[in-house]
Scaffold this motif. Structure first.
Motif, PDB file in Angstrom:
ATOM      1  N   SER A   1       2.875   7.168  -9.199  1.00 61.67           N
ATOM      2  CA  SER A   1       3.958   5.634  -9.220  1.00 61.67           C
ATOM      3  C   SER A   1       4.424   6.004  -8.298  1.00 61.67           C
ATOM      4  O   SER A   1       5.664   7.070  -7.829  1.00 61.67           O
ATOM      5  N   PRO A   2       5.312   4.644  -7.485  1.00 62.75           N
ATOM      6  CA  PRO A   2       6.418   4.907  -6.077  1.00 62.75           C
ATOM      7  C   PRO A   2       7.888   5.029  -7.078  1.00 62.75           C
ATOM      8  O   PRO A   2       7.738   4.801  -8.462  1.00 62.75           O
ATOM      9  N   LEU A   3       8.734   5.680  -6.252  1.00 63.90           N
ATOM     10  CA  LEU A   3      10.747   5.415  -6.679  1.00 63.90           C
ATOM     11  C   LEU A   3      10.809   4.727  -6.428  1.00 63.90           C
ATOM     12  O   LEU A   3      12.283   4.748  -6.670  1.00 63.90           O
ATOM     13  N   THR A   4      10.411   4.517  -5.365  1.00 69.64           N
ATOM     14  CA  THR A   4      11.493   3.529  -4.195  1.00 69.64           C
ATOM     15  C   THR A   4      10.931   1.552  -3.646  1.00 69.64           C
ATOM     16  O   THR A   4      11.238   1.263  -3.479  1.00 69.64           O
TER      17      THR A   4
ATOM     18  N   ARG B   1      -3.661  -0.440  -6.010  1.00 70.97           N
ATOM     19  CA  ARG B   1      -4.585  -0.405  -4.866  1.00 70.97           C
ATOM     20  C   ARG B   1      -5.475   1.259  -5.428  1.00 70.97           C
ATOM     21  O   ARG B   1      -5.894   1.417  -4.677  1.00 70.97           O
TER      22      ARG B   1
ATOM     23  N   VAL C   1      -8.114  11.505  -5.697  1.00 71.20           N
ATOM     24  CA  VAL C   1      -6.378  11.462  -5.953  1.00 71.20           C
ATOM     25  C   VAL C   1      -5.499  11.056  -4.545  1.00 71.20           C
ATOM     26  O   VAL C   1      -5.067  10.257  -4.833  1.00 71.20           O
ATOM     27  N   LYS C   2      -6.105  12.379  -4.081  1.00 73.72           N
ATOM     28  CA  LYS C   2      -4.945  12.216  -2.803  1.00 73.72           C
ATOM     29  C   LYS C   2      -5.425  11.182  -1.869  1.00 73.72           C
ATOM     30  O   LYS C   2      -4.659  10.489  -1.331  1.00 73.72           O
TER      31      LYS C   2
ATOM     32  N   TRP D   1      -3.373   8.582  -3.593  1.00 75.81           N
ATOM     33  CA  TRP D   1      -1.436   9.406  -2.491  1.00 75.81           C
ATOM     34  C   TRP D   1      -1.226   9.300  -0.883  1.00 75.81           C
ATOM     35  O   TRP D   1      -0.135   8.541  -1.093  1.00 75.81           O
TER      36      TRP D   1
ATOM     37  N   LYS E   1       1.527   7.067   0.337  1.00 71.89           N
ATOM     38  CA  LYS E   1       2.456   7.634   0.845  1.00 71.89           C
ATOM     39  C   LYS E   1       3.054   5.966   2.436  1.00 71.89           C
ATOM     40  O   LYS E   1       3.911   6.291   2.965  1.00 71.89           O
TER      41      LYS E   1
ATOM     42  N   CYS F   1       5.367   3.903   1.070  1.00 66.11           N
ATOM     43  CA  CYS F   1       6.222   4.130  -0.850  1.00 66.11           C
ATOM     44  C   CYS F   1       7.011   5.582   0.127  1.00 66.11           C
ATOM     45  O   CYS F   1       6.067   6.603   0.098  1.00 66.11           O
ATOM     46  N   ASP F   2       8.295   5.789   0.017  1.00 62.15           N
ATOM     47  CA  ASP F   2       8.657   6.796   0.183  1.00 62.15           C
ATOM     48  C   ASP F   2       8.898   8.366  -0.225  1.00 62.15           C
ATOM     49  O   ASP F   2       9.182   9.505   0.093  1.00 62.15           O
ATOM     50  N   ARG F   3       8.694   7.647  -1.274  1.00 62.04           N
ATOM     51  CA  ARG F   3       9.638   8.656  -2.851  1.00 62.04           C
ATOM     52  C   ARG F   3       7.878   8.420  -3.975  1.00 62.04           C
ATOM     53  O   ARG F   3       7.819   7.326  -4.268  1.00 62.04           O
ATOM     54  N   VAL F   4       7.143   8.621  -4.086  1.00 65.40           N
ATOM     55  CA  VAL F   4       5.812   9.474  -5.073  1.00 65.40           C
ATOM     56  C   VAL F   4       5.697  10.538  -5.891  1.00 65.40           C
ATOM     57  O   VAL F   4       5.728  11.299  -5.686  1.00 65.40           O
ATOM     58  N   SER F   5       6.020   9.559  -7.379  1.00 56.71           N
ATOM     59  CA  SER F   5       5.635  10.732  -8.491  1.00 56.71           C
ATOM     60  C   SER F   5       4.353  10.557  -8.885  1.00 56.71           C
ATOM     61  O   SER F   5       3.589   9.825  -9.195  1.00 56.71           O
ATOM     62  N   THR F   6       3.819  12.312  -8.847  1.00 57.37           N
ATOM     63  CA  THR F   6       2.356  12.165  -9.283  1.00 57.37           C
ATOM     64  C   THR F   6       2.055  13.181 -10.686  1.00 57.37           C
ATOM     65  O   THR F   6       3.012  14.302 -10.239  1.00 57.37           O
TER      66      THR F   6
END
Lengths: 95, 95, 95, 95
Positions: free
Chosen positions: B2-5, B16, B48-49, B52, B56, B59-64
């Protein structure tokens, strides 16, 4: 949550956890890589701890991964989170 | 993943990812805290990639978080892992 | 533990957690992807909950990942786990 | 990444992973609950896969947890993430 000391199959030990979770009265969903439980922190972590205590009785090493998704004021998310993705894509997904 | 931004609701971004996963041809199960995908390392991590890379883009920060349960010679575990727990407990569970 | 609602940089919020952990009296090690805390379940989860409660005060969505490695009768593992790997390889590693 | 089939102590198997990581040329930090590696997706996941392939050779069940923190345009985060928390709190922490 699984033991590192009981060999390749851990289904017996995971089943004991599901017995505790299923009887806890909390809403939950079992999936192939874990169990999602919904409720207040104390109640959910209380159930997780009960599973851990049970596993520790006869397993000398236990590995646990807990993911927590807190969202202010939201409940019924075991259903709504999946439903919102299906709604966005306009179709049912494999659940 | 998920994105943090992108603020509190990330359902649009998770959807998506599910679009990519659902169209990948790999077996998967969506649940309220993630998606379980079964297959060879290269194919699963490839999907998964792709999720991601898509996230990206805007979204400028993504936590996986990825959990992998490898078991030699076993397939069809999206079904069998849950079934073996239900069999042990002798009843259907909430899935 | 990080907020999903406060934008790209979460250092300010992570720092508040470390303030709580550092003052808890429990042994811990901060690393670039999390903090390892050692102690009894109630004390460690108590500190984690305190961090979570603090973050919830002004963050409406908080994501937390907890990994627990229980090993019967073992303490001082913040040091010994790393030391045993270095001993096996016969050299210091980047820590 | 640890085996579920080799008994309570897995240090020997974790050490083999660190041998691969240490020789990979990527920046990394070992900690008591895992290893943080920094670099491009392909290179980092390539090293993780090499560790997994090595462990699969003689371990029939392997459990892996991967956490990925992507942040656009940022490098040197093995150091900067910890430093920014220490700077915010105005003191050195246990690392």
């Amino acid at each position: 949550m699984s033991p590192l000391t009981q060999g390749e199959s851990v289904s017996e030990y995971v089943s004991r956890s599901l017995e505790i979770i299923d009887k806890s009265g909390l809403e939950y969903r079992l999936n192939p890589m874990g169990t999602v439980i919904e409720g207040p922190w104390e109640e959910v972590l209380g159930v997780v701890k009960a599973c851990w205590e049970r596993m520790k009785e006869d397993c000398d090493r236990v590995s646990t991964v807990i993911k927590i998704d807190y969202r202010k004021g939201k409940t019924g998310r075991l259903t709504s989170k999946v439903a919102s993705v299906e709604k966005t894509l306009g179709r049912k997904l494999k659940t």
